[in-house]
Write a protein that holds these residues in place. Structure first.
Motif, PDB file in Angstrom:
ATOM      1  N   VAL A  79     -21.135  -6.215  -4.038  1.00  0.00           N
ATOM      2  CA  VAL A  79     -21.125  -4.904  -4.688  1.00  0.00           C
ATOM      3  C   VAL A  79     -22.518  -4.284  -4.627  1.00  0.00           C
ATOM      4  CG1 VAL A  79     -20.735  -3.670  -6.855  1.00  0.00           C
ATOM      5  CG2 VAL A  79     -19.201  -5.525  -6.191  1.00  0.00           C
ATOM      6  N   ASP A 135     -34.599 -12.361 -12.316  1.00  0.00           N
ATOM      7  CA  ASP A 135     -33.716 -13.534 -12.383  1.00  0.00           C
ATOM      8  C   ASP A 135     -33.096 -13.589 -13.775  1.00  0.00           C
ATOM      9  OD1 ASP A 135     -32.590 -16.117 -12.557  1.00  0.00           O
ATOM     10  OD2 ASP A 135     -34.033 -16.896 -11.095  1.00  0.00           O
ATOM     11  N   PHE A 136     -31.758 -13.546 -13.830  1.00  0.00           N
ATOM     12  CA  PHE A 136     -31.069 -13.592 -15.128  1.00  0.00           C
ATOM     13  C   PHE A 136     -31.489 -14.829 -15.936  1.00  0.00           C
ATOM     14  CE2 PHE A 136     -28.059 -10.884 -12.818  1.00  0.00           C
ATOM     15  CZ  PHE A 136     -27.733  -9.951 -13.783  1.00  0.00           C
ATOM     16  N   PRO A 172     -23.341 -12.403 -12.170  1.00  0.00           N
ATOM     17  CA  PRO A 172     -23.178 -13.230 -10.980  1.00  0.00           C
ATOM     18  C   PRO A 172     -22.116 -14.297 -11.245  1.00  0.00           C
ATOM     19  CG  PRO A 172     -25.500 -12.981 -11.546  1.00  0.00           C
ATOM     20  CD  PRO A 172     -24.713 -12.430 -12.695  1.00  0.00           C
ATOM     21  N   PRO A 173     -21.230 -14.545 -10.267  1.00  0.00           N
ATOM     22  CA  PRO A 173     -20.127 -15.478 -10.511  1.00  0.00           C
ATOM     23  C   PRO A 173     -20.532 -16.828 -11.117  1.00  0.00           C
ATOM     24  CG  PRO A 173     -19.771 -14.304  -8.479  1.00  0.00           C
ATOM     25  CD  PRO A 173     -21.130 -13.896  -8.964  1.00  0.00           C
ATOM     26  N   HIS A 201     -16.970 -11.025 -18.934  1.00  0.00           N
ATOM     27  CA  HIS A 201     -17.286  -9.595 -18.830  1.00  0.00           C
ATOM     28  C   HIS A 201     -17.089  -8.890 -20.168  1.00  0.00           C
ATOM     29  CE1 HIS A 201     -15.965 -11.177 -15.004  1.00  0.00           C
ATOM     30  NE2 HIS A 201     -16.753 -10.318 -14.422  1.00  0.00           N
ATOM     31  N   ASN A 254     -12.518 -10.431  -1.014  1.00  0.00           N
ATOM     32  CA  ASN A 254     -12.292 -11.860  -1.267  1.00  0.00           C
ATOM     33  C   ASN A 254     -11.742 -12.537  -0.010  1.00  0.00           C
ATOM     34  OD1 ASN A 254     -13.118 -11.641  -3.924  1.00  0.00           O
ATOM     35  ND2 ASN A 254     -11.071 -11.189  -4.682  1.00  0.00           N
TER      36      ASN A 254
HETATM   37  N1  NAP Z   1     -13.893 -10.796  -6.656  1.00  0.00           N
HETATM   38  C1  NAP Z   1     -13.117  -9.929  -7.301  1.00  0.00           C
HETATM   39  O1  NAP Z   1     -11.961  -9.703  -6.944  1.00  0.00           O
HETATM   40  C2  NAP Z   1     -13.673  -9.198  -8.489  1.00  0.00           C
HETATM   41  C3  NAP Z   1     -12.919  -8.191  -9.085  1.00  0.00           C
HETATM   42  C4  NAP Z   1     -13.456  -7.507 -10.201  1.00  0.00           C
HETATM   43  C5  NAP Z   1     -14.715  -7.843 -10.683  1.00  0.00           C
HETATM   44  N2  NAP Z   1     -15.425  -8.840 -10.050  1.00  0.00           N
HETATM   45  C6  NAP Z   1     -16.731  -9.202 -10.597  1.00  0.00           C
HETATM   46  O2  NAP Z   1     -17.747  -8.850  -9.664  1.00  0.00           O
HETATM   47  C7  NAP Z   1     -18.872  -9.704  -9.889  1.00  0.00           C
HETATM   48  C8  NAP Z   1     -19.334 -10.302  -8.580  1.00  0.00           C
HETATM   49  O3  NAP Z   1     -19.856  -9.288  -7.759  1.00  0.00           O
HETATM   50  P1  NAP Z   1     -20.229  -9.597  -6.249  1.00  0.00           P
HETATM   51  O4  NAP Z   1     -18.956  -9.927  -5.514  1.00  0.00           O
HETATM   52  O5  NAP Z   1     -21.070  -8.495  -5.744  1.00  0.00           O
HETATM   53  O6  NAP Z   1     -21.063 -10.943  -6.407  1.00  0.00           O
HETATM   54  P2  NAP Z   1     -21.824 -11.769  -5.279  1.00  0.00           P
HETATM   55  O7  NAP Z   1     -21.559 -11.190  -3.923  1.00  0.00           O
HETATM   56  O8  NAP Z   1     -21.514 -13.206  -5.521  1.00  0.00           O
HETATM   57  O9  NAP Z   1     -23.348 -11.487  -5.614  1.00  0.00           O
HETATM   58  C9  NAP Z   1     -23.957 -12.021  -6.743  1.00  0.00           C
HETATM   59  C10 NAP Z   1     -25.333 -11.411  -6.847  1.00  0.00           C
HETATM   60  O10 NAP Z   1     -25.950 -11.906  -8.022  1.00  0.00           O
HETATM   61  C11 NAP Z   1     -27.235 -12.423  -7.689  1.00  0.00           C
HETATM   62  N3  NAP Z   1     -27.588 -13.524  -8.551  1.00  0.00           N
HETATM   63  C12 NAP Z   1     -26.985 -14.724  -8.675  1.00  0.00           C
HETATM   64  N4  NAP Z   1     -27.598 -15.460  -9.613  1.00  0.00           N
HETATM   65  C13 NAP Z   1     -28.634 -14.717 -10.059  1.00  0.00           C
HETATM   66  C14 NAP Z   1     -29.655 -14.927 -11.017  1.00  0.00           C
HETATM   67  N5  NAP Z   1     -29.753 -16.072 -11.709  1.00  0.00           N
HETATM   68  N6  NAP Z   1     -30.554 -13.937 -11.210  1.00  0.00           N
HETATM   69  C15 NAP Z   1     -30.509 -12.780 -10.517  1.00  0.00           C
HETATM   70  N7  NAP Z   1     -29.564 -12.515  -9.610  1.00  0.00           N
HETATM   71  C16 NAP Z   1     -28.638 -13.473  -9.377  1.00  0.00           C
HETATM   72  C17 NAP Z   1     -27.091 -12.869  -6.251  1.00  0.00           C
HETATM   73  O11 NAP Z   1     -28.388 -12.942  -5.696  1.00  0.00           O
HETATM   74  P3  NAP Z   1     -28.875 -14.091  -4.661  1.00  0.00           P
HETATM   75  O12 NAP Z   1     -28.830 -13.433  -3.321  1.00  0.00           O
HETATM   76  O13 NAP Z   1     -30.239 -14.397  -5.121  1.00  0.00           O
HETATM   77  O14 NAP Z   1     -27.925 -15.253  -4.799  1.00  0.00           O
HETATM   78  C18 NAP Z   1     -26.245 -11.746  -5.692  1.00  0.00           C
HETATM   79  O15 NAP Z   1     -27.047 -10.628  -5.395  1.00  0.00           O
HETATM   80  C19 NAP Z   1     -18.406 -10.808 -10.858  1.00  0.00           C
HETATM   81  O16 NAP Z   1     -18.837 -10.544 -12.146  1.00  0.00           O
HETATM   82  C20 NAP Z   1     -16.906 -10.704 -10.728  1.00  0.00           C
HETATM   83  O17 NAP Z   1     -16.233 -11.209 -11.847  1.00  0.00           O
HETATM   84  C21 NAP Z   1     -14.942  -9.493  -8.976  1.00  0.00           C
END
Ligand code: NAP
Length: 288
Positions: free
Chosen positions: A12, A54-55, A76-77, A117, A142
């Motif tokens: 996202v 960093d969270f 972040p998941p 959330h 996904n």
């Molecule tokens: N999948 C679905 O169908 C769906 C539907 C609705 C809502 N969502 C929600 O969307 C969200 C996931 O979004 P996404 O798909 O964009 O996630 P993603 O692609 O897994 O990206 C996660 C991001 O968070 C960062 N991150 C991870 N740990 C961190 C930390 N400790 N500090 C700072 N940054 C950190 C990662 O950075 P790095 O590069 O450093 O790892 C990455 O930029 C979730 O909350 C999920 O529940 C998902």
């Protein structure tokens, strides 16, 4: 307006950065865990201001939030412990004088107090910040991320979802609408917006479509939740991740078809991307 984008390197986050390129009224700051590595890795970040964020490290919050007007927040998941990771951050946002937050939540968050959330939404409300809660349905992406390793290795998608209907929305559309909502924050503030696509489809229907359009021969295997849990644990996947996947993919069996919202179309003045389009754009992933 200066905005901090958390999760900027994720699905996202990158879609949002791409959409913000065309928004001159927004000055973007990407919050990333490794400034040098992430800048080099992603074209989108090369010309942006990147700040260490960093969270899990409160020490990074002050500098990341300095001079920011609006924060785009996502969970972040891997982060499930909301009080530990999000309570100090929301407090810091409030104390920094930042008043605006756009949160990436999830469709149906309001129906459960245990969904992480919803816990974040409640923290934002408790701190009386101005907010927009984006509640997207199920990401088409996904298919090209979480579910892809099994598709590639076994040509199957195994889930505990029976014939449950999912609403399919593209992350590209989520990025586009999030950017629009930031620009027009005052118009949409203090609302929770369900962002869905126009199609409810079961995994069986999705796989049929995928095979028809790409010639791939992928099978959907529905298994019961217990079997799913043991299968994925035996593959070596972490317990928390398996549990999240299980809940996400089994709840729709109990809940019935998701509601289709017209918010995207009303705000963006165009229809959301269809799954066929997504499959056509991503067919390289599904071929051997
Ligand atoms: N999948 C679905 O169908 C769906 C539907 C609705 C809502 N969502 C929600 O969307 C969200 C996931 O979004 P996404 O798909 O964009 O996630 P993603 O692609 O897994 O990206 C996660 C991001 O968070 C960062 N991150 C991870 N740990 C961190 C930390 N400790 N500090 C700072 N940054 C950190 C990662 O950075 P790095 O590069 O450093 O790892 C990455 O930029 C979730 O909350 C999920 O529940 C998902």
């Amino acid at each position: 307006m200066k905005v901090l984008i958390t999760g900027a390197t994720g699905n996202v986050g990158l879609a949002l950065l791409r959409a913000l390129v065309d928004q001159p009224s927004i000055e973007v700051v990407a919050g990333v865990r490794d400034v040098d590595k992430d800048k080099a890795q992603f074209d989108e970040l090369k010309h942006l201001e990147c700040r260490h964020f960093d969270f899990g490290r409160e020490a990074t919050f002050d500098a990341a939030l300095h001079g920011i007007d609006l924060v785009f927040l996502l969970r972040p998941p891997p982060i499930a412990d909301i009080p530990r990771f999000f309570a100090p951050l929301i407090q810091k946002i409030k104390h920094s004088g930042i008043t605006k937050v756009v949160l990436l939540s999830v469709q149906g968050a309001e129906r459960s107090n245990i969904i992480p959330h919803r816990k974040i939404e409640k923290l934002i409300l408790a701190h009386e910040l101005e907010y927009i809660f984006l509640r997207p349905s199920y990401f088409m992406e996904n298919l090209t991320t979480t579910l892809l390793p099994e598709i590639k290795a076994l040509r199957t998608i195994t889930l505990p979802s029976r014939n449950a209907q999912f609403n399919w929305v593209s992350v590209q559309d989520i990025g586009a609408i999030a950017a629009n909502l930031m620009v027009h924050f005052e118009t949409h503030k203090n609302q929770a917006l369900v962002i869905s696509g126009n199609e409810n489809l079961s995994f069986d229907e999705v796989v049929q479509r995928l095979n028809r359009l790409t010639g791939a021969r992928i099978r959907y295997k529905s298994v019961n939740p217990l079997r799913y849990y043991y299968l994925k644990r035996r593959e070596g996947q972490p317990r928390d991740k398996v549990m999240v996947m299980l809940v996400l993919h089994f709840l729709p069996v109990l809940q019935g078809p998701p509601k289709i919202s017209d918010r995207f179309q009303t705000i963006m003045q165009r229809k959301p991307i269809l799954l066929e389009q997504f499959i056509a754009d991503n067919q390289r992933h599904f071929l051997r």
